[in-house]
Scaffold this active site. Structure first.
Site, mmCIF file in Angstrom:
data_model
loop_
_atom_site.group_PDB
_atom_site.id
_atom_site.type_symbol
_atom_site.label_atom_id
_atom_site.label_comp_id
_atom_site.label_asym_id
_atom_site.label_seq_id
_atom_site.Cartn_x
_atom_site.Cartn_y
_atom_site.Cartn_z
ATOM 1 C CB SER A 227 -0.903 0.005 1.242
ATOM 2 O OG SER A 227 -1.550 1.245 1.399
ATOM 3 C CE1 TYR B 242 -2.949 -2.630 5.739
ATOM 4 C CE2 TYR B 242 -2.684 -0.366 4.994
ATOM 5 C CZ TYR B 242 -2.944 -1.702 4.719
ATOM 6 O OH TYR B 242 -3.177 -2.101 3.427
ATOM 7 C CE LYS C 208 -0.343 -3.976 3.661
ATOM 8 N NZ LYS C 208 -0.338 -5.310 3.017
#
Length: 261
Positions: free
Chosen positions: A144, A171, A175
């Site tokens: 992402s 998150y 990533k």
């Protein structure tokens, strides 16, 4: 063997969301694909396979395997089952991921890294031998732009903050780490004598789509109403699986080309 002429694609976390949507696209593209739906809970994978097989325009074939990316024993059993049935893996798509909204950062980070980073690396290590048996091995990581240091540090970037106002720091961190894992694996695996000299490794950023990854809180928000359906991001993932971006090996492919780190 029955699968000699097919491209064997294993997708982790494929019983729903982007993984499932990618499986649909591949299966409707060509009879040359056999997709293995990896699912943390076996019954979810079986249900997903039934739905995929019921599609009126299906061309490829599909099966499932129980695969919990956070469980080494599960990974080993899945690899053994795939080896006994198919003898190889041509494409390993590390798609399984989580995005938790627990305000307690440290335990949330540990859980997130366990799935999004350690899990992806563990599955890659567990299936490395089966990729080695492919004549054209491909390794893809779903990542992402939220993991881009450039975007995260730029107040003018659309990825500086989320539209929902939630930071999802854990998150983002996961990533960013996954991107480095992809780069390092892409350098280390294809060394001379490894049997993976022709391994093609890429990352792909499908963007934010309406999937269960977001959780019920975000899915009910106004911001989520304007997000694309999973087939939009899955189309980009499928194009990477098909080899349409092989001029970008070792990089993250986004909707506008190569993503900035």
């Amino acid at each position: 063997m029955a699968f000699d002429g097919k491209t064997i694609v294993l997708i982790t976390g494929a019983n729903g969301g982007l993984g499932y949507a990618t499986a649909k696209i591949l299966l409707c593209t060509s009879s040359d694909y056999h997709v293995i739906v990896g699912s943390r809970k076996g019954y979810n994978g079986v249900e997903a396979v039934s739905k995929l097989q019921a599609m009126p325009n299906i061309k490829g074939t599909v099966s499932s395997v129980q695969l919990d990316v956070t469980d080494d024993a599960s990974i080993a059993l899945a690899a053994k089952e795939v080896e006994e049935t198919f003898g190889r893996v041509d494409v390993l798509l590390n798609n399984a991921g989580i995005c938790l909204l627990d305000p307690d950062m440290l335990p949330t980070l540990r859980k997130t890294l366990a799935t999004n980073v350690i899990g992806a690396v563990a599955v890659t290590e567990g299936f490395k031998g089966l990729l080695r048996l492919s004549s054209a091995p491909r390794l893809v990581f779903v990542t992402s732009s939220m993991g881009s240091l450039t975007h995260a540090a730029d107040p003018e970037s659309p990825h500086f903050r989320t539209k929902s106002g939630l930071e999802v720091s854990e998150y983002r961190i996961s990533k960013a780490a996954l991107n480095m894992a992809m780069v390092q694996i892409g350098k280390v695996y294809p060394t001379e004598g490894s049997g993976l000299e022709n391994l093609k490794t890429l990352g792909v950023d499908p963007g934010l789509n309406r999937t269960n990854l977001l959780g019920p809180r975000i899915m009910k928000s106004d911001a989520a109403k304007h997000l694309p359906e999973p087939n939009v991001g899955a189309s980009l993932i499928a194009s990477v699986v098909k080899g349409e971006h092989d001029d970008k090996l070792g990089r993250v492919v986004g909707k506008s080309g190569i993503n900035v780190w």
